[in-house]
Scaffold this active site. Structure first.
Site, short mmCIF file in Angstrom:
data_model
loop_
_atom_site.label_atom_id
_atom_site.label_comp_id
_atom_site.label_asym_id
_atom_site.label_seq_id
_atom_site.Cartn_x
_atom_site.Cartn_y
_atom_site.Cartn_z
N ARG A 1 0.86 -1.19 0.00
CA ARG A 1 0.00 0.00 0.00
C ARG A 1 0.90 1.24 0.00
NH1 ARG A 1 -2.06 -3.52 4.03
NH2 ARG A 1 -4.17 -4.30 3.60
N LYS B 1 -2.25 -1.91 7.84
CA LYS B 1 -3.69 -1.81 8.06
C LYS B 1 -4.14 -2.86 9.06
CE LYS B 1 -8.03 -1.58 5.49
NZ LYS B 1 -8.67 -1.70 4.15
N HIS C 1 -3.10 2.17 -5.64
CA HIS C 1 -3.49 0.89 -5.04
C HIS C 1 -3.63 -0.20 -6.09
CE1 HIS C 1 -4.59 -0.99 -1.26
NE2 HIS C 1 -5.57 -1.63 -1.87
N ARG D 1 -0.93 -2.81 -6.20
CA ARG D 1 -1.11 -3.93 -5.26
C ARG D 1 -2.07 -4.97 -5.86
NH1 ARG D 1 -1.14 -5.35 0.37
NH2 ARG D 1 -3.19 -5.92 1.18
N HIS E 1 -4.30 -10.19 4.24
CA HIS E 1 -5.76 -10.22 4.35
C HIS E 1 -6.20 -11.14 5.48
CE1 HIS E 1 -6.29 -9.06 -0.17
NE2 HIS E 1 -6.11 -8.00 0.61
N TYR F 1 -9.25 -11.67 -6.63
CA TYR F 1 -8.27 -11.62 -7.71
C TYR F 1 -8.41 -12.78 -8.68
CZ TYR F 1 -6.35 -8.07 -4.69
OH TYR F 1 -6.21 -6.95 -3.93
#
Length: 363
Positions: A215, A240, A305, A308, A331, A340
């Site tokens: 990020r 995050k 972003h 990524r 994640h 994805y």
């Protein structure tokens, strides 16, 4: 002004590129296209498949939308009877060590309810009254699904965490979230983008972001000690969700980092900003990406972003296990990573259109 807007135009209040915007949708025709292009600052979003303008009081009034005061403005107009509730709310968020951005978002969303209540005490609200309020947010304020989720989360936090009313929101349904697939750049687009970068520092930051799926905040917050050339890994600290993780360090990136280090000689932050002892600005890095994107003539509605997103998709196309990609991206939920697979050529290449089976005359 408002009479110029056709009745069949539809509007949605949401966020785009981290800014509040109003999405505009209408049946395609030349008249509508001409009219929308007259709007000051209007832009087309490929990902949302809609035109949009910044969410301002002027445009809300022009489109006949209900208006809400902005975050700072609404905070100053909360009735004294509910000021203690706001203070306890913020204090509890701080004690639970929520991030500054989450505290700011929750505070602003909760403040909208307090402002609307005027001198009515928020603690006296029943479940039915809260249902009515959220229906008002949908029908009158026309809040997007994401904004409404944030508002529900903020109000829920107050009743269940501050007032300790467990499961107070059991009877309040949540709106279904819109599923938005990530925007992904093709390999040749990545190459075109990179070809626009001449400055060594700029090149190193953007190459590094794509090479490890970082990020923008993770890039600018890297320190020299986070690069472990012996183990060929990068430590990402306090990302995050306040999570640390380890990602692989590309051999090509290590060579570039060594060249960058020799030239710039950073002392603490890997990428120093305009002033000594400060990290590079995330906003400046995002602007740098957009300039390179425009120079490369990439028309898709992509952001920093998207590097990524592209990293994850290209890993999947190369055969990487989806669980490994989940760990590399940090994640919590595999469902987030599975997005994805929907945009991966590895998945799509197995699909043959029935059109290709038709026996049609050529020409």
């Amino acid at each position: 002004m408002q009479s110029e807007i056709p009745d069949d135009w539809q509007f949605e209040l949401t966020e785009h590129h981290h800014k509040p915007v109003i999405l505009i949708r209408f049946p395609y025709d030349k008249e509508g296209l001409t009219l929308v292009r007259r709007l000051t600052g209007v832009r087309w979003s490929q990902s949302r498949r809609a035109w949009y303008v910044l969410d301002t009081p002027m445009y809300r009034q022009r489109f006949g939308l209900q208006t809400e005061l902005a975050g700072k403005e609404v905070l100053s107009q909360i009735h004294p009877v509910n000021q203690p509730a706001l203070e306890r709310f913020i204090q509890t968020l701080q004690l639970k060590a929520y991030s500054p951005s989450t505290i700011r978002t929750y505070r602003n969303e909760f403040a909208q309810l307090l402002y609307l209540l005027k001198d009515k005490l928020v603690d006296d609200l029943t479940v039915d009254r809260l249902r009515d309020y959220f229906a008002y947010c949908i029908n009158k304020l026309d809040l997007s699904e994401n904004t409404l989720h944030s508002r529900i989360n903020a109000v829920k936090f107050y009743f269940e965490k501050v007032l300790q009313r467990e499961r107070f929101f059991m009877e309040i349904p949540r709106p279904k979230k819109r599923i938005i697939l990530p925007n992904v750049l093709a390999i040749n687009q990545i190459e075109k983008l990179f070809a626009q970068l001449e400055n060594l520092k700029h090149k190193t930051m953007i190459y590094l972001a794509y090479s490890a799926g970082l990020r923008v905040s993770e890039v600018v917050n890297l320190k020299i000690k986070d690069i472990h050339s012996e183990r060929m890994v990068i430590n990402i600290r306090g990302a995050k969700g306040k999570k640390d993780r380890i990602v692989a360090l590309s051999e090509g990136i290590l060579e570039l980092l060594r060249s960058y280090y020799t030239t710039y000689k950073p002392t603490d932050w890997l990428f120093e900003g305009q002033y000594a002892g400060e990290p590079y600005s995330a906003r400046s890095l995002q602007s740098l990406f957009h300039r390179a994107k425009e120079a490369a003539r990439i028309r898709q509605d992509v952001t920093f972003h998207s590097l990524r997103h592209s990293y994850a998709t290209h890993l999947h196309e190369a055969g990487a296990d989806i669980k490994l990609i989940q760990e590399l991206l940090g994640h919590n939920d595999l469902k987030t990573t599975l997005r994805y697979t929907h945009v991966s050529q590895r998945t799509l290449e197995r699909i043959k259109s029935p059109f290709d089976a038709l026996n049609l005359k050529k020409g």
